[in-house]
Design a protein around this motif. Structure first.
Motif, PDB file in Angstrom:
ATOM      1  N   ALA A  41      98.161   4.554  32.398  1.00  0.00           N
ATOM      2  CA  ALA A  41      99.013   5.065  31.333  1.00  0.00           C
ATOM      3  C   ALA A  41      99.924   3.932  30.858  1.00  0.00           C
ATOM      4  CB  ALA A  41      99.843   6.245  31.829  1.00  0.00           C
ATOM      5  N   ILE A  42      99.929   3.692  29.545  1.00  0.00           N
ATOM      6  CA  ILE A  42     100.800   2.660  28.980  1.00  0.00           C
ATOM      7  C   ILE A  42     102.127   3.330  28.637  1.00  0.00           C
ATOM      8  CG2 ILE A  42     101.031   0.855  27.242  1.00  0.00           C
ATOM      9  CD1 ILE A  42      98.043   0.987  26.758  1.00  0.00           C
ATOM     10  N   ASN A  43     103.157   3.010  29.391  1.00  0.00           N
ATOM     11  CA  ASN A  43     104.469   3.617  29.212  1.00  0.00           C
ATOM     12  C   ASN A  43     105.290   2.835  28.170  1.00  0.00           C
ATOM     13  OD1 ASN A  43     106.578   5.402  29.679  1.00  0.00           O
ATOM     14  ND2 ASN A  43     107.433   4.167  31.341  1.00  0.00           N
TER      15      ASN A  43
ATOM     16  N   SER B  68      98.440  -0.008  17.977  1.00  0.00           N
ATOM     17  CA  SER B  68      96.981   0.140  17.940  1.00  0.00           C
ATOM     18  C   SER B  68      96.277  -1.067  18.541  1.00  0.00           C
ATOM     19  CB  SER B  68      96.516   0.344  16.489  1.00  0.00           C
ATOM     20  OG  SER B  68      95.117   0.454  16.433  1.00  0.00           O
ATOM     21  N   SER B  69      96.696  -2.279  18.169  1.00  0.00           N
ATOM     22  CA  SER B  69      96.061  -3.482  18.711  1.00  0.00           C
ATOM     23  C   SER B  69      96.376  -3.632  20.197  1.00  0.00           C
ATOM     24  CB  SER B  69      96.533  -4.725  17.944  1.00  0.00           C
ATOM     25  OG  SER B  69      97.940  -4.879  18.041  1.00  0.00           O
ATOM     26  N   LEU B  70      97.560  -3.179  20.641  1.00  0.00           N
ATOM     27  CA  LEU B  70      97.906  -3.222  22.058  1.00  0.00           C
ATOM     28  C   LEU B  70      96.957  -2.334  22.857  1.00  0.00           C
ATOM     29  CD1 LEU B  70      99.747  -3.808  24.522  1.00  0.00           C
ATOM     30  CD2 LEU B  70     101.176  -1.896  23.773  1.00  0.00           C
ATOM     31  N   PHE B  71      96.752  -1.106  22.373  1.00  0.00           N
ATOM     32  CA  PHE B  71      95.884  -0.178  23.093  1.00  0.00           C
ATOM     33  C   PHE B  71      94.457  -0.727  23.177  1.00  0.00           C
ATOM     34  CE2 PHE B  71      93.187   3.483  23.733  1.00  0.00           C
ATOM     35  CZ  PHE B  71      93.903   4.286  24.623  1.00  0.00           C
ATOM     36  N   ASN B  72      93.935  -1.193  22.059  1.00  0.00           N
ATOM     37  CA  ASN B  72      92.564  -1.723  22.049  1.00  0.00           C
ATOM     38  C   ASN B  72      92.437  -2.965  22.924  1.00  0.00           C
ATOM     39  OD1 ASN B  72      91.721   0.277  20.272  1.00  0.00           O
ATOM     40  ND2 ASN B  72      92.181  -0.956  18.444  1.00  0.00           N
ATOM     41  N   GLY B  73      93.471  -3.791  22.931  1.00  0.00           N
ATOM     42  CA  GLY B  73      93.434  -4.988  23.772  1.00  0.00           C
ATOM     43  C   GLY B  73      93.434  -4.643  25.246  1.00  0.00           C
ATOM     44  N   VAL B  74      94.259  -3.653  25.631  1.00  0.00           N
ATOM     45  CA  VAL B  74      94.285  -3.227  27.037  1.00  0.00           C
ATOM     46  C   VAL B  74      92.934  -2.616  27.421  1.00  0.00           C
ATOM     47  CG1 VAL B  74      95.313  -1.615  28.676  1.00  0.00           C
ATOM     48  CG2 VAL B  74      96.780  -2.921  27.120  1.00  0.00           C
ATOM     49  N   ARG B  75      92.353  -1.802  26.516  1.00  0.00           N
ATOM     50  CA  ARG B  75      91.046  -1.193  26.796  1.00  0.00           C
ATOM     51  C   ARG B  75      89.989  -2.256  27.045  1.00  0.00           C
ATOM     52  NH1 ARG B  75      89.590   3.458  28.599  1.00  0.00           N
ATOM     53  NH2 ARG B  75      88.991   1.909  30.151  1.00  0.00           N
ATOM     54  N   SER B  76      89.934  -3.264  26.199  1.00  0.00           N
ATOM     55  CA  SER B  76      88.939  -4.335  26.348  1.00  0.00           C
ATOM     56  C   SER B  76      89.167  -5.113  27.645  1.00  0.00           C
ATOM     57  CB  SER B  76      88.999  -5.289  25.154  1.00  0.00           C
ATOM     58  OG  SER B  76      88.691  -4.609  23.964  1.00  0.00           O
ATOM     59  N   ALA B  77      90.434  -5.426  27.937  1.00  0.00           N
ATOM     60  CA  ALA B  77      90.742  -6.180  29.157  1.00  0.00           C
ATOM     61  C   ALA B  77      90.391  -5.366  30.399  1.00  0.00           C
ATOM     62  CB  ALA B  77      92.218  -6.567  29.177  1.00  0.00           C
ATOM     63  N   LEU B  78      90.590  -4.054  30.339  1.00  0.00           N
ATOM     64  CA  LEU B  78      90.232  -3.208  31.480  1.00  0.00           C
ATOM     65  C   LEU B  78      88.727  -3.212  31.721  1.00  0.00           C
ATOM     66  CD1 LEU B  78      92.419   0.027  31.203  1.00  0.00           C
ATOM     67  CD2 LEU B  78      92.424  -1.675  33.042  1.00  0.00           C
ATOM     68  N   ASP B  79      87.952  -3.042  30.650  1.00  0.00           N
ATOM     69  CA  ASP B  79      86.499  -2.999  30.797  1.00  0.00           C
ATOM     70  C   ASP B  79      85.958  -4.310  31.348  1.00  0.00           C
ATOM     71  OD1 ASP B  79      86.432  -0.419  29.908  1.00  0.00           O
ATOM     72  OD2 ASP B  79      85.930  -0.920  27.831  1.00  0.00           O
TER      73      ASP B  79
ATOM     74  N   GLY C 246      87.976  -6.556  33.216  1.00  0.00           N
ATOM     75  CA  GLY C 246      88.576  -6.813  34.525  1.00  0.00           C
ATOM     76  C   GLY C 246      88.154  -5.846  35.596  1.00  0.00           C
ATOM     77  N   LEU C 247      87.752  -4.623  35.189  1.00  0.00           N
ATOM     78  CA  LEU C 247      87.262  -3.624  36.142  1.00  0.00           C
ATOM     79  C   LEU C 247      85.800  -3.323  35.825  1.00  0.00           C
ATOM     80  CD1 LEU C 247      90.265  -1.102  36.192  1.00  0.00           C
ATOM     81  CD2 LEU C 247      89.790  -2.948  37.816  1.00  0.00           C
ATOM     82  N   ALA C 248      84.993  -4.363  35.859  1.00  0.00           N
ATOM     83  CA  ALA C 248      83.592  -4.230  35.454  1.00  0.00           C
ATOM     84  C   ALA C 248      82.843  -3.223  36.322  1.00  0.00           C
ATOM     85  CB  ALA C 248      82.907  -5.596  35.509  1.00  0.00           C
ATOM     86  N   GLN C 249      83.303  -3.049  37.574  1.00  0.00           N
ATOM     87  CA  GLN C 249      82.601  -2.133  38.477  1.00  0.00           C
ATOM     88  C   GLN C 249      82.832  -0.675  38.111  1.00  0.00           C
ATOM     89  OE1 GLN C 249      85.453  -3.513  39.061  1.00  0.00           O
ATOM     90  NE2 GLN C 249      86.598  -2.682  40.783  1.00  0.00           N
ATOM     91  N   LEU C 250      83.797  -0.395  37.234  1.00  0.00           N
ATOM     92  CA  LEU C 250      84.106   0.987  36.878  1.00  0.00           C
ATOM     93  C   LEU C 250      84.636   1.021  35.446  1.00  0.00           C
ATOM     94  CD1 LEU C 250      84.143   3.889  37.934  1.00  0.00           C
ATOM     95  CD2 LEU C 250      86.502   3.536  38.650  1.00  0.00           C
ATOM     96  N   LYS C 251      83.725   0.915  34.506  1.00  0.00           N
ATOM     97  CA  LYS C 251      84.141   0.940  33.112  1.00  0.00           C
ATOM     98  C   LYS C 251      84.471   2.369  32.685  1.00  0.00           C
ATOM     99  CE  LYS C 251      81.697  -3.200  31.583  1.00  0.00           C
ATOM    100  NZ  LYS C 251      80.772  -3.793  30.598  1.00  0.00           N
ATOM    101  N   GLY C 252      85.354   2.468  31.692  1.00  0.00           N
ATOM    102  CA  GLY C 252      85.694   3.779  31.166  1.00  0.00           C
ATOM    103  C   GLY C 252      86.797   4.494  31.908  1.00  0.00           C
ATOM    104  N   VAL C 253      87.591   3.763  32.724  1.00  0.00           N
ATOM    105  CA  VAL C 253      88.731   4.383  33.400  1.00  0.00           C
ATOM    106  C   VAL C 253      89.655   4.978  32.341  1.00  0.00           C
ATOM    107  CG1 VAL C 253      90.804   3.915  34.765  1.00  0.00           C
ATOM    108  CG2 VAL C 253      88.645   2.853  35.393  1.00  0.00           C
ATOM    109  N   PRO C 254      90.099   6.226  32.516  1.00  0.00           N
ATOM    110  CA  PRO C 254      90.961   6.850  31.508  1.00  0.00           C
ATOM    111  C   PRO C 254      92.202   6.008  31.207  1.00  0.00           C
ATOM    112  CG  PRO C 254      90.230   8.488  33.095  1.00  0.00           C
ATOM    113  CD  PRO C 254      89.785   7.156  33.623  1.00  0.00           C
ATOM    114  N   LEU C 255      92.501   5.845  29.928  1.00  0.00           N
ATOM    115  CA  LEU C 255      93.666   5.084  29.480  1.00  0.00           C
ATOM    116  C   LEU C 255      94.414   5.929  28.461  1.00  0.00           C
ATOM    117  CD1 LEU C 255      95.309   2.411  29.315  1.00  0.00           C
ATOM    118  CD2 LEU C 255      93.739   1.716  27.469  1.00  0.00           C
ATOM    119  N   LEU C 256      95.696   6.176  28.728  1.00  0.00           N
ATOM    120  CA  LEU C 256      96.497   6.998  27.832  1.00  0.00           C
ATOM    121  C   LEU C 256      97.779   6.277  27.458  1.00  0.00           C
ATOM    122  CD1 LEU C 256      95.274   9.076  30.280  1.00  0.00           C
ATOM    123  CD2 LEU C 256      96.039  10.719  28.563  1.00  0.00           C
ATOM    124  N   ALA C 257      98.331   6.654  26.310  1.00  0.00           N
ATOM    125  CA  ALA C 257      99.629   6.138  25.866  1.00  0.00           C
ATOM    126  C   ALA C 257     100.674   7.212  26.113  1.00  0.00           C
ATOM    127  CB  ALA C 257      99.576   5.776  24.385  1.00  0.00           C
TER     128      ALA C 257
END
Length: 463
Positions: free
Chosen positions: A313-315, A324-335, A337-348
């Protein structure tokens, strides 16, 4: 919380075939007396056994003898017969070195008439002395014998492989969370939800917002929280109006190890790690003013290594710039950086305004449901056959890798074992294919899935 009862596995055989030695091997202690003379064991003996992570109650029984019912051996035999009632599996032990005897054949006939599944154990099979006895076992009509040496610990992996299909679905829940009357995770039990993250991400402020009171001390200084604080709370789910209990756990901020030199902070971080161990779902809180940092990914990996369900959760979303660019950037970095588990829920979310908090809690309950899911055997077999047909295992060097079957051995996190041959040659990419397919096709979403490969070690296997 009470665990479901362990599945019961009864050890049966004529005197002096090594039943008590096998019992001691399974329970890991010398609970049963062992001697060369027959008839040492008279009463049933119970012990909690573990076999490569498989848990069950082992039952040692008296040697089966052909005597009058009123005699001591006859009464001992009656006790053995009674022990099979309510059992989940039986281990029928024969002495491979002595070969098959008429009494073994009598016991085999009796076991074929029972409803309890039987695993045939050819004990004392070390070396070559037991080969002929192992071959004789096939005449009992109880399937392929498992050669073992209870005294030396040989053949235990093969015994595990034989037992898994019989009792894997009856394994107890291995965590501290509540269960229903049948031993399954109780969906109405309080959700154990831990909030973790770097110092000053707003963890305590978020919990105070949820509670509607200043329950936890907050402030601009980093590191105010030291102990992991658990708060029992009830949340009204706006999706269906149902009141759902939650145990909220606030934790100390986790900094890089190199920056943690204070003894008290080290203890606080260790306490936060323990809070993760006892959580069902972990919310990793990010600071929108700082974005995703390497330390966040390290915390995320820690949560996944512990097998907990993870969401981010981005607080401080109310003060985020270029949201918008912050959320998309975090989503891309997560996918990435956590290649073993893509699609981890991300909320604002915003702990100050309450934005997104109901969605965060709703997603947490959904994650727990996925994390606790047990796939029916028939559905798991259909998926496995389809996965093999759609993408058969490779054949390195022209020799085919055989994947025989799969079983789910536990939930929370969902854990599976695939049995086959030449699994050392199976590429990691194929294992990832299976794990990703399990998540996608069987409804596990973005929760940790454990997959273990096991090959038989039977020297008589023709594979």
């Amino acid at each position: 919380m009470a665990k479901a009862p362990l599945p019961q596995v009864v050890i049966i055989g004529r005197p002096n075939v090594g039943k008590s030695t096998l019992f001691n091997r399974l329970v890991g202690k010398k609970l049963a007396l062992v001697d060369d003379q027959p008839g040492v064991t008279r009463d049933r003996r119970f012990g909690e056994a573990g076999l490569l992570g498989l848990e069950f109650q082992a039952v040692d029984t008296a040697g089966w003898e052909d005597e009058e019912p009123d005699s001591l051996p006859g009464r001992m035999r009656a006790q053995t017969e009674v022990s099979l009632k309510g059992a989940d599996a039986a281990l029928f032990v024969i002495d491979a070195r002595a070969g098959l005897t008429p009494l073994d054949e009598e016991i085999g006939r009796w076991l074929r008439e029972q409803e309890v599944p039987v695993v045939l154990i050819a004990n004392k099979a070390e070396g070559n002395a037991g080969e002929s006895g192992i071959l004789e076992c096939y005449s009992l009509g109880l399937g392929q014998p498992v050669p073992v040496s209870a005294e030396h610990g040989e053949g235990i992996a093969d015994l595990y492989e034989a037992l898994v299909p019989l009792i894997a679905d009856k394994q107890p829940v291995e965590d501290e969370f509540e269960e229903d009357e049948e031993g399954e995770p109780d969906p109405d039990a309080p959700l154990h939800l831990a909030i973790v993250g770097r110092p000053n991400a707003g963890k305590s402020t978020l919990i105070n917002r949820l509670l509607g009171e200043d329950r936890l001390l907050t402030g601009p200084e980093a590191g105010i929280t030291r102990d992991s604080i658990a708060v029992d709370w009830q949340w009204t789910d706006p999706r269906d109006g149902k009141v759902r209990p939650i145990k909220l756990v606030d934790t100390a901020g986790m900094r890089k190890k190199a920056k943690v030199d204070d003894k008290l902070e080290k203890l606080a971080v260790a306490d936060a790690r323990r809070a993760v161990d006892f959580a069902e779902v972990v919310v990793l809180l990010l600071d929108a003013t700082r974005g995703l940092e390497v330390q966040d990914l390290k915390i995320a990996n820690l949560v996944l290594e512990e097998g907990r369900a993870l969401m981010l959760a981005i607080n401080k979303w109310d003060v985020a710039e270029n949201a918008s660019s912050l959320f998309n950037g975090v989503r891309s970095a997560l996918d990435e950086g956590l290649a073993q588990l893509k699609g981890v829920p991300l909320l604002a979310v915003s702990a100050m305004t309450g934005k997104g908090l109901d969605q965060m809690l709703g997603a947490a309950f959904d994650l727990r449901e996925q994390w606790s899911r047990r796939v029916p055997t028939a559905a798991l077999n259909r998926w496995f056959d389809h996965a093999m047909d759609s993408n058969p295992p490779p054949a390195p060097g022209g020799r085919r890798i055989k994947l025989r079957y799969i079983t789910q051995i536990k939930t929370r996190p969902p854990s599976f074992v695939v049995f086959g041959t030449r699994l050392d040659d199976l590429p990691a990419s194929y294992e990832r294919y299976l794990v990703n397919s399990i998540r996608k096709e069987l409804g596990f979403g973005a929760v940790p899935v454990r997959l273990t490969m096991r090959s038989p070690k039977n020297p008589f296997s023709k594979d």
